[in-house]
Design an enzyme around this catalytic site. Structure first.
Site, PDB file in Angstrom:
ATOM      1  N   ASN A  17     -10.025  -0.871   0.034  1.00 20.44           N
ATOM      2  CA  ASN A  17      -8.576  -0.722   0.030  1.00 20.44           C
ATOM      3  C   ASN A  17      -8.039  -1.187  -1.327  1.00 20.44           C
ATOM      4  O   ASN A  17      -8.131  -2.364  -1.654  1.00 20.44           O
ATOM      5  CB  ASN A  17      -7.998  -1.573   1.174  1.00 20.44           C
ATOM      6  CG  ASN A  17      -6.481  -1.533   1.247  1.00 20.44           C
ATOM      7  OD1 ASN A  17      -5.818  -1.028   0.350  1.00 20.44           O
ATOM      8  ND2 ASN A  17      -5.945  -2.087   2.322  1.00 20.44           N
ATOM      9  N   CYS A  60       0.810  -1.226   0.000  1.00 19.82           N
ATOM     10  CA  CYS A  60       0.000   0.000   0.000  1.00 19.82           C
ATOM     11  C   CYS A  60       0.839   1.271   0.000  1.00 19.82           C
ATOM     12  O   CYS A  60       0.329   2.349  -0.285  1.00 19.82           O
ATOM     13  CB  CYS A  60      -0.930   0.006   1.206  1.00 19.82           C
ATOM     14  SG  CYS A  60      -1.942  -1.464   1.259  1.00 19.82           S
ATOM     15  N   HIS A 114      -3.519   6.662   2.860  1.00 26.46           N
ATOM     16  CA  HIS A 114      -3.902   5.386   2.255  1.00 26.46           C
ATOM     17  C   HIS A 114      -5.267   4.985   2.820  1.00 26.46           C
ATOM     18  O   HIS A 114      -5.535   5.128   4.003  1.00 26.46           O
ATOM     19  CB  HIS A 114      -2.847   4.325   2.592  1.00 26.46           C
ATOM     20  CG  HIS A 114      -3.295   2.944   2.264  1.00 26.46           C
ATOM     21  ND1 HIS A 114      -3.786   2.616   1.024  1.00 26.46           N
ATOM     22  CD2 HIS A 114      -3.364   1.815   3.014  1.00 26.46           C
ATOM     23  CE1 HIS A 114      -4.131   1.342   1.022  1.00 26.46           C
ATOM     24  NE2 HIS A 114      -3.882   0.829   2.218  1.00 26.46           N
TER      25      HIS A 114
HETATM   26  N1  ACO Z   1     -17.848 -10.063   9.052  1.00 28.83           N
HETATM   27  C1  ACO Z   1     -18.239 -10.361  10.292  1.00 28.83           C
HETATM   28  N2  ACO Z   1     -17.374 -10.666  11.282  1.00 28.83           N
HETATM   29  C2  ACO Z   1     -16.055 -10.635  10.976  1.00 28.83           C
HETATM   30  C3  ACO Z   1     -15.593 -10.339   9.676  1.00 28.83           C
HETATM   31  C4  ACO Z   1     -16.552 -10.041   8.688  1.00 28.83           C
HETATM   32  N3  ACO Z   1     -16.217  -9.712   7.424  1.00 28.83           N
HETATM   33  N4  ACO Z   1     -14.243 -10.401   9.691  1.00 28.83           N
HETATM   34  C5  ACO Z   1     -13.864 -10.707  10.935  1.00 28.83           C
HETATM   35  N5  ACO Z   1     -14.964 -10.875  11.713  1.00 28.83           N
HETATM   36  C6  ACO Z   1     -15.028 -11.227  13.143  1.00 28.83           C
HETATM   37  C7  ACO Z   1     -13.796 -11.991  13.598  1.00 28.83           C
HETATM   38  O1  ACO Z   1     -13.946 -13.353  13.321  1.00 28.83           O
HETATM   39  C8  ACO Z   1     -13.795 -11.673  15.065  1.00 28.83           C
HETATM   40  O2  ACO Z   1     -14.733 -12.527  15.708  1.00 28.83           O
HETATM   41  P1  ACO Z   1     -14.407 -13.165  17.150  1.00 28.83           P
HETATM   42  O3  ACO Z   1     -14.273 -11.989  18.074  1.00 28.83           O
HETATM   43  O4  ACO Z   1     -15.599 -14.000  17.395  1.00 28.83           O
HETATM   44  O5  ACO Z   1     -13.121 -13.914  16.960  1.00 28.83           O
HETATM   45  C9  ACO Z   1     -14.340 -10.253  15.159  1.00 28.83           C
HETATM   46  O6  ACO Z   1     -15.018 -10.024  13.910  1.00 28.83           O
HETATM   47  C10 ACO Z   1     -13.279  -9.188  15.352  1.00 28.83           C
HETATM   48  O7  ACO Z   1     -12.213  -9.399  14.426  1.00 28.83           O
HETATM   49  P2  ACO Z   1     -10.958  -8.469  14.395  1.00 28.83           P
HETATM   50  O8  ACO Z   1     -10.021  -8.948  13.324  1.00 28.83           O
HETATM   51  O9  ACO Z   1     -10.411  -8.299  15.766  1.00 28.83           O
HETATM   52  O10 ACO Z   1     -11.653  -7.097  13.928  1.00 28.83           O
HETATM   53  P3  ACO Z   1     -11.031  -5.657  13.843  1.00 28.83           P
HETATM   54  O11 ACO Z   1     -11.851  -4.723  14.607  1.00 28.83           O
HETATM   55  O12 ACO Z   1      -9.542  -5.641  14.078  1.00 28.83           O
HETATM   56  O13 ACO Z   1     -11.243  -5.298  12.291  1.00 28.83           O
HETATM   57  C11 ACO Z   1      -9.940  -5.154  10.276  1.00 28.83           C
HETATM   58  C12 ACO Z   1     -10.611  -6.061  11.283  1.00 28.83           C
HETATM   59  C13 ACO Z   1     -11.015  -4.362   9.593  1.00 28.83           C
HETATM   60  C14 ACO Z   1      -9.191  -6.003   9.267  1.00 28.83           C
HETATM   61  C15 ACO Z   1      -8.960  -4.187  10.964  1.00 28.83           C
HETATM   62  O14 ACO Z   1      -8.159  -4.904  11.869  1.00 28.83           O
HETATM   63  C16 ACO Z   1      -8.039  -3.430  10.017  1.00 28.83           C
HETATM   64  O15 ACO Z   1      -8.465  -2.572   9.272  1.00 28.83           O
HETATM   65  N6  ACO Z   1      -6.712  -3.675  10.100  1.00 28.83           N
HETATM   66  C17 ACO Z   1      -5.682  -2.893   9.370  1.00 28.83           C
HETATM   67  C18 ACO Z   1      -5.693  -3.046   7.900  1.00 28.83           C
HETATM   68  C19 ACO Z   1      -4.529  -2.299   7.302  1.00 28.83           C
HETATM   69  O16 ACO Z   1      -4.263  -1.146   7.597  1.00 28.83           O
HETATM   70  N7  ACO Z   1      -3.755  -2.935   6.449  1.00 28.83           N
HETATM   71  C20 ACO Z   1      -2.578  -2.324   5.892  1.00 28.83           C
HETATM   72  C21 ACO Z   1      -2.708  -2.022   4.494  1.00 28.83           C
HETATM   73  S1  ACO Z   1      -3.228  -3.372   3.513  1.00 28.83           S
HETATM   74  C22 ACO Z   1      -1.933  -3.780   2.402  1.00 28.83           C
HETATM   75  O17 ACO Z   1      -0.787  -3.428   2.575  1.00 28.83           O
HETATM   76  C23 ACO Z   1      -2.282  -4.657   1.237  1.00 28.83           C
END
Ligand code: ACO
Length: 333
Positions: free
Chosen positions: A284, A113, A254
Site C-alpha cells: 500500500n 490514500c 487503491h
Molecule cells: N503477522 C501475523 N499475524 C498478524 C499480523 C502479521 N503481520 N498482523 C496481525 N496479525 C494477527 C493479529 O494479531 C490477530 O491475531 P489474534 O486473532 O490472535 O488477535 C490476527 O492476525 C487477525 O488480525 P486482524 O487485524 O483481524 O486481521 P485482518 O484479517 O483484518 O487483516 C489487515 C488485517 C490486513 C490490516 C486488514 O484488516 C486490512 O487490510 N484492513 C484495511 C486496510 C485499508 O484498507 N486501509 C485503508 C487505506 S490505508 C491509508 O489510508 C493510509
C-alpha cells in the site's frame, strides 16, 4: 473546454523488501501476509531519499510524456501523508524547486490514500474554470519513514513510491476527465491515525518514546467499511454517467489489500482482466498507489489513448473518491 489526463509516470524505489525479510524482524510469516493482504513484497526508498525526491523522478517523466516543457506547468499539486517536512515548506514547493519552476502555485493536500483522486478533482476544476492549463498532480509517499517496524499489524502493509500525471485541456468530451466524486467522514478519524507530531500531540521525547509519530490502524473495522463504501461509490458514479461496468477498460482501485480489491470487483461485476492489481509487488503506497498502478499498465502497453478507466480509493480521514476518465496520453517515451 474539458480537463484531460495527458500523461502518467511513476518512480519505484530500487530496494525490494520481501515478506521473508519481515520474518527476520517481527513475529509474522510470508503465508499470513499473502493470505490476509495479497502482498508479496514492497519497495523502500533509500535513507537519503525523501518524498520530494521520489515525486521529482516521476514528475520529470510525466512532463516529458505530456509533450511539454517544465516551464509550461502552471500549477503543482502534491498528495502525501509523508511530506518532506511536517509543517513547511510543502513537498509541492520543494518539488517545484527541483523541477526548476518558479512563481506558480504549489501546494500539498492531505487525504491519505484518496489523495490522488482529490488532486484530480482540484485539477479538473482549475482547468475547466480556465484558471490553469497544465497542472502537475503527484501522489508520493515515503511511508517507511512513518511506519512502526515493531508493529506487525501495520508495518507489513506499506511501501514507498510516487506517481505523477499532467492534467491539461481538450475540446472533446471523449478524451476528457468525465466525472469525479470525493467525500469524507471524520466520524471514523480514529480508524487510521498518526497520533503524534501535530498540534494535538506535539513532538516531545515522551511521545516519541511511545511511538506516537507512526501510523496506527484499526484494520478490521477499516476493511469492512472500505468494501461497502468503495462499492457504493463506484455504483453511483457509473449510474450517474449511464455507464455499465463492461464499458470500463480498466478498473484501478487503491491498492491496500487484495481481498478488498477482489470483494469490490465481484460486487461490481468487474472481470479479473479489468481490475488492475499491483498490491502484490508494491504493498500500500497510499496517495501513490493509483498512479503507480496506472503507470504499470501504461508501460506494459495495455493502457492506450482513448481507454475509459475508473479510479477508486479509500483511506484515512476517512476519505474516499472515484473518477471516470478517458486516458489521453500519447505513446510510451
Ligand atoms: N503477522 C501475523 N499475524 C498478524 C499480523 C502479521 N503481520 N498482523 C496481525 N496479525 C494477527 C493479529 O494479531 C490477530 O491475531 P489474534 O486473532 O490472535 O488477535 C490476527 O492476525 C487477525 O488480525 P486482524 O487485524 O483481524 O486481521 P485482518 O484479517 O483484518 O487483516 C489487515 C488485517 C490486513 C490490516 C486488514 O484488516 C486490512 O487490510 N484492513 C484495511 C486496510 C485499508 O484498507 N486501509 C485503508 C487505506 S490505508 C491509508 O489510508 C493510509
Amino acid at each position: 473546454m474539458f480537463a484531460s489526463f495527458k500523461s502518467i509516470a511513476s518512480y519505484i524505489p530500487e530496494r525490494v523488501f520481501k515478506n521473508s525479510d519481515f520474518e527476520k524482524i517481527i513475529d509474522t510469516s510470508d503465508e499470513w501476509i499473502v493470505k490476509r493482504t495479497g502482498i508479496k513484497e514492497r519497495r523502500f526508498a533509500a535513507e537519503h531519499e525523501a518524498t520530494s525526491d521520489l515525486a521529482f523522478e516521476a514528475s520529470k517523466i510525466a512532463i516529458q510524456r505530456a509533450g511539454i516543457d517544465a516551464e509550461e506547468i502552471d500549477c503543482i499539486l502534491v498528495a502525501t501523508i509523508s511530506p518532506d517536512f511536517l509543517c513547511m515548506p510543502s513537498t509541492a514547493c520543494v518539488l517545484a524547486e527541483r523541477l526548476g519552476i518558479e512563481n506558480i502555485p504549489a501546494f500539498d493536500i492531505s487525504a491519505a490514500c484518496s489523495g490522488f483522486i482529490y488532486l484530480l478533482s482540484i485539477a479538473k476544476a482549475y482547468v475547466e474554470s480556465n484558471t490553469y492549463k497544465n497542472i502537475l498532480i503527484v501522489g508520493a509517499e515515503k511511508l517507511s519513514a512513518i511506519t512502526d517496524f515493531s508493529d506487525r499489524s501495520t508495518c507489513v502493509l506499506f511501501g514507498d513510491g510516487a506517481g505523477a500525471a499532467v492534467i491539461g485541456t481538450t475540446q472533446e468530451k471523449s478524451s476528457s476527465v468525465l466525472d469525479i466524486s470525493i467525500s469524507s467522514n471524520g466520524k471514523y478519524q480514529d480508524f487510521l491515525v498518526t497520533p503524534g507530531g501535530g498540534s494535538r500531540t506535539p513532538i516531545r521525547a515522551d511521545n516519541v518514546d511511545k511511538n506516537l509519530q507512526y501510523m496506527k490502524m484499526k484494520g478490521n473495522e477499516t476493511f469492512k467499511l472500505a468494501v461497502k463504501t468503495l462499492a457504493s461509490d463506484v455504483k453511483d458514479i457509473l449510474q450517474r454517467n449511464n455507464i455499465s461496468p463492461k464499458d470500463i477498460r480498466f478498473f484501478i482501485p487503491h491498492q491496500a489489500n487484495l481481498r478488498i480489491i477482489k470483494a469490490v470487483g465481484e460486487l461490481l461485476d468487474f472481470s479479473i482482466e479489468q481490475s488492475v492489481i499491483t498490491v502484490d509487488k508494491y504493498g500500500n503506497t497510499s496517495a501513490a498507489s493509483i498512479p503507480m498502478a496506472m503507470n504499470d499498465i501504461y508501460e506494459e502497453g495495455r493502457l492506450k489513448k482513448g481507454d475509459l478507466i475508473l479510479l477508486d480509493a479509500f483511506g484515512g480521514g476517512l476519505t474516499w473518491g472515484s473518477a471516470l476518465l478517458y486516458f489521453n496520453g500519447g505513446n510510451l517515451i
